[in-house]
Design an enzyme around this catalytic site. Structure first.
Site, mmCIF file in Angstrom:
data_model
loop_
_atom_site.group_PDB
_atom_site.id
_atom_site.type_symbol
_atom_site.label_atom_id
_atom_site.label_comp_id
_atom_site.label_asym_id
_atom_site.label_seq_id
_atom_site.Cartn_x
_atom_site.Cartn_y
_atom_site.Cartn_z
ATOM 1 N N ARG A 193 -17.145 3.962 5.592
ATOM 2 C CA ARG A 193 -16.072 3.330 4.819
ATOM 3 C C ARG A 193 -14.989 2.757 5.731
ATOM 4 O O ARG A 193 -14.429 1.706 5.451
ATOM 5 C CB ARG A 193 -15.426 4.354 3.880
ATOM 6 N N ASP A 222 -11.369 -0.259 -9.161
ATOM 7 C CA ASP A 222 -11.273 0.978 -9.942
ATOM 8 C C ASP A 222 -10.098 0.961 -10.921
ATOM 9 O O ASP A 222 -10.112 1.671 -11.922
ATOM 10 C CB ASP A 222 -11.122 2.193 -9.009
ATOM 11 N N TYR A 266 -27.707 9.959 4.231
ATOM 12 C CA TYR A 266 -28.190 8.788 4.980
ATOM 13 C C TYR A 266 -27.477 8.691 6.327
ATOM 14 O O TYR A 266 -26.357 9.185 6.481
ATOM 15 C CB TYR A 266 -28.027 7.488 4.180
ATOM 16 N N GLU A 323 0.847 -1.195 0.000
ATOM 17 C CA GLU A 323 0.000 0.000 0.000
ATOM 18 C C GLU A 323 0.882 1.246 0.000
ATOM 19 O O GLU A 323 1.800 1.364 0.813
ATOM 20 C CB GLU A 323 -0.924 -0.038 1.235
HETATM 21 C C1 LIG Z 1 -18.243 10.401 -3.961
HETATM 22 C C2 LIG Z 1 -18.169 8.904 -4.151
HETATM 23 C C3 LIG Z 1 -19.197 8.100 -3.668
HETATM 24 C C4 LIG Z 1 -19.151 6.722 -3.866
HETATM 25 N N1 LIG Z 1 -20.173 5.957 -3.371
HETATM 26 C C5 LIG Z 1 -20.140 4.612 -3.526
HETATM 27 C C6 LIG Z 1 -21.175 3.792 -2.975
HETATM 28 O O1 LIG Z 1 -22.111 4.288 -2.327
HETATM 29 N N2 LIG Z 1 -21.105 2.449 -3.178
HETATM 30 C C7 LIG Z 1 -20.075 1.856 -3.858
HETATM 31 O O2 LIG Z 1 -20.062 0.626 -3.983
HETATM 32 N N3 LIG Z 1 -19.077 2.621 -4.384
HETATM 33 C C8 LIG Z 1 -19.075 3.969 -4.233
HETATM 34 N N4 LIG Z 1 -18.058 4.735 -4.732
HETATM 35 C C9 LIG Z 1 -16.965 4.076 -5.476
HETATM 36 C C10 LIG Z 1 -15.946 3.432 -4.545
HETATM 37 O O3 LIG Z 1 -15.490 4.361 -3.591
HETATM 38 C C11 LIG Z 1 -14.750 2.937 -5.359
HETATM 39 O O4 LIG Z 1 -15.192 2.249 -6.497
HETATM 40 C C12 LIG Z 1 -13.898 1.999 -4.496
HETATM 41 O O5 LIG Z 1 -13.308 2.710 -3.449
HETATM 42 C C13 LIG Z 1 -12.811 1.332 -5.356
HETATM 43 O O6 LIG Z 1 -11.996 0.550 -4.530
HETATM 44 P P1 LIG Z 1 -10.554 0.113 -5.025
HETATM 45 O O7 LIG Z 1 -9.992 -0.699 -3.901
HETATM 46 O O8 LIG Z 1 -10.645 -0.481 -6.374
HETATM 47 O O9 LIG Z 1 -9.737 1.460 -5.217
HETATM 48 P P2 LIG Z 1 -9.307 2.549 -4.139
HETATM 49 O O10 LIG Z 1 -10.342 2.678 -3.082
HETATM 50 O O11 LIG Z 1 -8.923 3.756 -4.893
HETATM 51 O O12 LIG Z 1 -8.019 1.917 -3.460
HETATM 52 C C14 LIG Z 1 -6.767 1.908 -4.112
HETATM 53 C C15 LIG Z 1 -5.683 1.744 -3.058
HETATM 54 O O13 LIG Z 1 -4.435 1.587 -3.718
HETATM 55 C C16 LIG Z 1 -3.473 2.464 -3.159
HETATM 56 N N5 LIG Z 1 -2.529 2.758 -4.236
HETATM 57 C C17 LIG Z 1 -2.717 3.554 -5.319
HETATM 58 N N6 LIG Z 1 -1.648 3.520 -6.139
HETATM 59 C C18 LIG Z 1 -0.765 2.675 -5.548
HETATM 60 C C19 LIG Z 1 0.536 2.215 -5.917
HETATM 61 N N7 LIG Z 1 1.114 2.609 -7.053
HETATM 62 N N8 LIG Z 1 1.188 1.360 -5.099
HETATM 63 C C20 LIG Z 1 0.606 0.923 -3.933
HETATM 64 N N9 LIG Z 1 -0.633 1.340 -3.540
HETATM 65 C C21 LIG Z 1 -1.308 2.187 -4.350
HETATM 66 C C22 LIG Z 1 -4.272 3.657 -2.681
HETATM 67 O O14 LIG Z 1 -3.589 4.384 -1.680
HETATM 68 C C23 LIG Z 1 -5.541 2.966 -2.161
HETATM 69 O O15 LIG Z 1 -5.395 2.542 -0.830
HETATM 70 C C24 LIG Z 1 -18.068 6.126 -4.555
HETATM 71 C C25 LIG Z 1 -17.033 6.931 -5.023
HETATM 72 C C26 LIG Z 1 -17.073 8.304 -4.823
HETATM 73 C C27 LIG Z 1 -15.937 9.126 -5.317
#
Ligand SMILES: Cc1cc2nc3c(=O)[nH]c(=O)nc-3n(C[C@H](O)[C@H](O)[C@H](O)COP(=O)(O)OP(=O)(O)OC[C@H]3O[C@@H](n4cnc5c(N)ncnc54)[C@H](O)[C@@H]3O)c2cc1C
Length: 403
Positions: free
Chosen positions: A111, A298, A221, A37
């Site tokens: 979260r 994402d 909410y 991370e």
């Molecule tokens: C305003 C808003 C509201 C939302 N509401 C919802 C909801 O109600 N329900 C829902 O399901 N989704 C919701 N989402 C979407 C959801 O937040 C994301 O889709 C989700 O967080 C994606 O998770 P992830 O683990 O793929 O990516 P991320 O949460 O972005 O996690 C990526 C991780 O990788 C780390 N990282 C990045 N680059 C590197 C690197 N090069 N080396 C090592 N570590 C790295 C980061 O620090 C982070 O910890 C919302 C998003 C937003 C912006």
């Protein structure tokens, strides 16, 4: 003297919701996992997240549902309201019939609570090593079927399989997909306040309120057993420019919300004005896998948040990838099966999230047409949600997507 690369079985890049869920699933299947991370600690932003039944089913199969449900709120309904007039547009009943239909409830949670539940599952497994301050720069397939991973600090790892869960600005994506972020011109402000700060009773019959207005919306909410109230305000910035970052300011927020009814205007006081989230997505990709490197969450399918599915889809990915990697030691086969299970579906959600945004933010007379079209919607008719909410194991092979 350069250090020998550290050998690991499975390496997960990124300890967000998707990365930790994948690590927890892999450990459940008996795999050794290293999570790298970038941030100095494993943490999530202080805001809420909505989780639909598909996510709850996946969390159940990952063995963390009870932890996740502990402090969550189960809203009784989701209500779409016109942000200008204050009139209800449509309601989705999230009560008993909803839960029977999908086999799981719809929940809203903090979260940090979701993230902590996943982190604890990793820690308790004894099979997941977690490292912070470890920004991964690259993951390169080697001729011998392993992957060489390099970090900013100069550490190197050799892994059998690498999962890129490094978010919307993924470093790993560029080696697999040649594309760029697509700016939506929309920006989000968030605020979570003690329930006492909210003048009215929002906990005895908890609901997700979605206030929809011209080029804006507001979601509200209760969280943490009703102790907190979550607010997310989203609006289109007229000052958007690709050349600078000074758009979507608090002043623009106030101006956009000034046209709304009092309840929406009042929510402005709950928002933190010092952090804003400019919203980006990408076009759905045709591939998420290259050799022994696969993208997830994402990093694979960044989507606009209007269907509240980005996090849910990353959990669904985590379940699928951990099941496939547990089923066989043939990493390429496992990653191909993972991609087969997930790519089209997540791509459709990316596409339809944009369409949902259009419907949320519609202006002029079209807004009245939208409101009129939804006025007779039956709150217990879930047929338009099945394609998205139905848990993976109960969804038909061929899902039917809204046109
Ligand atoms: C305003 C808003 C509201 C939302 N509401 C919802 C909801 O109600 N329900 C829902 O399901 N989704 C919701 N989402 C979407 C959801 O937040 C994301 O889709 C989700 O967080 C994606 O998770 P992830 O683990 O793929 O990516 P991320 O949460 O972005 O996690 C990526 C991780 O990788 C780390 N990282 C990045 N680059 C590197 C690197 N090069 N080396 C090592 N570590 C790295 C980061 O620090 C982070 O910890 C919302 C998003 C937003 C912006």
């Amino acid at each position: 003297m350069t250090q020998e690369p550290t050998k690991v079985q499975t390496l997960v890049v990124g300890g967000g919701i998707g990365g930790l869920a994948a690590a927890a699933g892999l450990a459940r299947g008996g795999k050794d996992v290293l999570v790298l991370e970038r941030a100095p600690q494993f943490a999530e932003v202080g805001a809420g997240i909505q989780l639909a039944p598909n996510a709850l089913s996946a969390l159940d199969r990952l063995g963390v549902l009870d932890k996740v449900k502990k402090d969550a709120v189960v809203p009784e309904r989701k209500i779409y309201i016109d942000a200008v007039t204050g009139q209800t547009i449509a309601t989705i009943d999230l009560g008993e019939e909803f839960q029977e239909h999908y086999g799981y409830p719809y929940i809203v949670t903090h979260r940090a609570d979701l993230h902590t539940a996943l982190l604890e599952a990793c820690q308790e497994s004894g099979l997941v090593r977690l490292e912070t301050n470890a920004e991964v720069l690259s993951a390169t397939n080697q001729a011998d079927g392993t992957v060489l991973v390099k970090t900013l600090a100069g550490a190197q790892y050799i892994a059998d399989a690498v999962i890129g869960a490094d978010g919307v600005r993924s470093n790993l994506r560029g080696a697999i997909i040649d594309d760029t972020l697509v700016p939506s011109k929309y920006v989000a402000y968030r605020g979570t306040v003690p329930i006492e700060a909210v003048g009215e009773d929002v906990t005895s019959s908890p609901a997700v309120l979605c206030w929809l207005g011209p080029n804006m919306h507001l979601i509200q909410y209760p969280l943490r057993g009703g102790k907190l109230y979550n607010n997310v305000a989203v609006f289109k910035s007229d000052a958007y420019s690709p050349d600078h970052d000074n758009w979507g300011t608090p002043e623009e927020l106030d101006a956009r919300f000034a046209a709304c009814c009092d309840a929406v205007k009042n929510a402005g006081q709950y928002l933190s004005r010092d952090i804003r989230w400019p919203m980006y997505d990408r076009e759905p990709a045709g591939v998420w896998v290259d050799g022994h490197v696969a993208l997830l969450g994402d990093a694979a399918h960044p989507m606009l948040q209007y269907l509240a599915q980005g996090g849910a889809q990353s959990i669904d990915d985590a379940l699928a990838i951990s099941e496939e990697l547990t089923r066989t030691d043939d990493v390429e086969r496992a990653f191909a099966a993972y991609q087969d299970r997930r790519l089209l579906h997540a791509g459709n959600i990316q596409r339809l999230a944009r369409a949902a945004g259009e419907l949320f933010h519609i202006e002029g007379v079209a807004r009245n047409v939208r409101n009129y079209a939804f006025q007779n919607h039956d709150p217990k008719d879930y047929s338009n949600l099945d394609w998205m909410f139905m848990p993976l194991d109960r969804a038909p092979q061929e899902r039917s997507y809204p046109a």
